[in-house]
Design an enzyme around this catalytic site. Structure first.
Site, short mmCIF file in Angstrom:
data_model
loop_
_atom_site.label_atom_id
_atom_site.label_comp_id
_atom_site.label_asym_id
_atom_site.label_seq_id
_atom_site.Cartn_x
_atom_site.Cartn_y
_atom_site.Cartn_z
N ASP A 99 1.86 6.86 12.65
CA ASP A 99 1.84 6.18 13.94
C ASP A 99 0.52 5.43 14.04
OD1 ASP A 99 2.57 5.80 16.78
OD2 ASP A 99 3.80 7.57 16.45
N ASP A 201 2.64 1.71 18.11
CA ASP A 201 2.81 2.13 19.49
C ASP A 201 2.68 0.96 20.46
OD1 ASP A 201 2.97 4.63 21.16
OD2 ASP A 201 1.08 3.88 21.96
N GLU A 268 7.23 -0.35 18.24
CA GLU A 268 7.82 0.29 19.42
C GLU A 268 7.91 -0.76 20.52
OE1 GLU A 268 7.34 3.76 22.78
OE2 GLU A 268 5.66 2.51 22.20
N HIS A 333 10.64 11.06 20.89
CA HIS A 333 9.87 12.04 21.65
C HIS A 333 9.61 11.63 23.10
CE1 HIS A 333 7.17 8.98 20.29
NE2 HIS A 333 6.22 9.44 21.08
#
Ligand code: NOJ
Length: 545
Positions: A99, A201, A268, A333
């Site tokens: 990530d 992210d 994302e 998540h």
């Protein structure tokens, strides 16, 4: 084999590291735990593991508040342990994706500590500082995702700093070339250690309006929704300035691609379709210079009905630029688990959908055993989202509970006390129990993945939508003369399949029960929530690995 095959034909599996496997009894999953469970991923048949953040962090947002981008948090292990994980994963044929969190750091990151120390500090402009509004309040009306304004006042220097999430997550200033250079060095640090790519992210939010204009009200806001949705994020998300930065990031990871294997960026991005596909970065020369996989979350957001999903897939296919690789996601998540959203029966159909559509699938850990959201009592809540906006159903702890491995204590997740409670049904529903059950979700996932890997029509074939009525979704996948037809009954009643859709070939796989694999004589009737793949399986088809 081409360098892109692993992420174009393969399957990505997301590990939420706190919850996957604990190796030292502190109740928190760690890198050695992941290493010990790699064989589960191999037997499942996935190609790449994406691990949510493992870097040093005060854990205000469980790793998404990073205080050092180039190390490992002690609760997860060490850099040596990370190297061992890379090596072992690679030896087992698995790629590793990390990530990358470019939008913000922790407020404890030395860069921010320095930045907040004085207006004249060399790193002041690495973050977004603004004078108070004339009334002393925040510089504009922007809101933080986890509640309250997107600005916090810093008394030492008399200015506000921007934070799209918690006040402990100050936003970096990506307009500053020094920040960009430093963050690209972070990418290179991990690429040199052998990682195969990054999930990036909140990629769309990294650049903010230069004039810091107020966001307009959201005309679609409904009272009772998350108050964050009151405003449309016109001036702090998806600005045109993001695209050249994405292209720069891509060039950095491309430095590490070679003829055998390319490095990949996954974005994302929760954006409307037209904006989402812009992140492939189609340039004037017809080259895709953006992220290779802008996450496509439409199966998470769409009403779970055949006609809706049919529309979503057709629109997505039509919107993709030439050469762009599609991708599909059922859960992560941050969102309620698929088995809770659609129910356990329908979750089997969802698995078949995910693994037979055209495009790279990403699986969320635990979905392969049908894990459901676990209600967390108020005094056990961990997630800041729930703590800041209690009782609105926004908390993400329910989908982050420990992986259920076996009937041993704490489901084999830890020998200590798990950081988050387990699902109450873990003694029945776990990897070990399901491994021996031909009718289990895990067996279905393994069979679907094996089929996808073995059949070029599924892992690289074309997609053709077929007409099957409102309750049924049907499509054909085709490659090199091989054609497989997928028919999924979303209805609550048994339904006859229009005969014209049914090839005179055997059922290769049914979502309900492996014994259904049979040749079809007479009309084909699908049970409620039943799906089938029909056609002639190409037994000698190349696998993706
Ligand atoms: C998106 C991540 O998936 C989420 O878990 C996190 O809280 C925010 N970004 C902030 O980094």
């Amino acid at each position: 084999m081409s360098a892109d095959d692993w992420w174009k034909c393969g399957i990505v599996y997301q590990v939420y590291p706190r919850s996957f496997q604990d190796s030292n009894g502190d109740g928190i999953g760690d890198l050695d735990g992941i290493r010990a469970r790699l064989d589960h991923l191999v037997s499942l048949g996935v190609d790449a593991v994406w691990i949510s953040p493992i870097y040093p962090s005060p854990m205000a947002d469980f790793g998404y508040d990073i205080s050092d981008f180039c190390d490992i948090d002690p609760c997860f292990g060490t850099l040596d342990g990370f190297d061992a994980l890379v090596q072992e994963a690679n030896a087992k044929g698995l790629k590793l994706i990390l990530d990358f969190v470019p939008n913000h750091t922790s407020d404890r990151h030395p860069w921010f500590v320095q930045s907040r120390s004085a207006r004249s500090d060399a790193r002041r402009d690495w973050y977004i500082w603004r004078d108070p509004a004339p009334d002393g309040g925040p510089p504009n009306n922007w809101l933080g995702n986890f509640g309250g304004p997107a600005w916090s006042f810093d008394a030492t220097t008399g200015q506000y700093y921007a934070h799209s999430f918690l006040k402990e997550q100050p936003d970096l200033n990506w307009r500053n070339p020094e920040v960009r250079a430093a963050m690209y060095e972070v990418l290179r640090f991990w690429l040199r250690r052998g990682v195969d790519g990054f999930r990036v992210d909140v990629l769309s939010q990294i650049v903010k309006d230069e004039q810091f204009r107020d966001n307009p009200p959201n005309p679609d806001f409904v009272e009772g929704q998350d108050p964050f949705l009151r405003l449309t994020m016109l001036y702090n998300t998806d600005l045109p300035e993001v695209q050249p930065i994405v292209a720069e990031m891509r060039r950095v990871v491309d430095e590490f691609s070679d003829a055998r294997s390319s490095r990949v960026l996954i974005g994302e991005l929760y954006l409307p379709l037209a904006r989402l596909v812009a992140y492939y970065g189609l340039n004037a020369k017809g080259v895709l210079e953006g992220v290779q996989l802008p996450f496509n979350f439409q199966l998470i957001g769409t009403e779970w009905q055949a006609a809706r999903i049919d529309r979503v897939v057709r629109d997505y296919e039509a919107a993709l630029p030439a050469g762009a690789q599609p991708n599909w996601v059922l859960g992560n998540h941050d969102r309620s688990r698929i088995a809770s959203r659609v129910g356990p029966r329908m979750a089997r159909l969802a698995a078949m959908l995910l693994l037979t559509l055209r495009g790279t699938p990403t699986l969320y850990y635990g979905d392969e055993i049908g894990m459901t959201d676990v209600p967390i009592p108020a005094d056990e809540v961990q997630d800041p989202f729930e703590k800041n906006k209690p009782g609105m159903g926004l908390g993400r702890d329910p989908e982050r509970t420990p992986m259920q491995w076996s009937a041993a204590a704490h489901a084999g997740f830890t020998t200590g006390i798990p950081w988050l409670r387990l699902a109450s049904d873990w003694r029945m529903h776990n990897v070990e129990a399901q491994s021996h059950d031909p009718g289990s979700m895990l067996t279905l996932y393994r069979r679907l993945i094996a089929l996808r890997r073995a059949q070029p029509a599924l892992h690289r074939g074309t997609y053709e939508a077929l007409e099957a009525g409102d309750e049924m979704l049907a499509y054909a996948r085709e490659s090199e003369g091989q054609r497989l037809v997928v028919i999924l009954n979303f209805g609550a009643t048994p339904a006859p399949v229009p005969p014209a859709l049914v090839p005179r070939q055997p059922i290769v796989l049914a979502s309900t029960d492996p014994v259904r694999a049979e040749s079809i004589e007479g009309p084909l009737v699908l049970a409620p929530c039943e799906g089938v793949v029909i056609g002639s399986a190409n037994d000698k088809g190349p696998t993706t690995r």
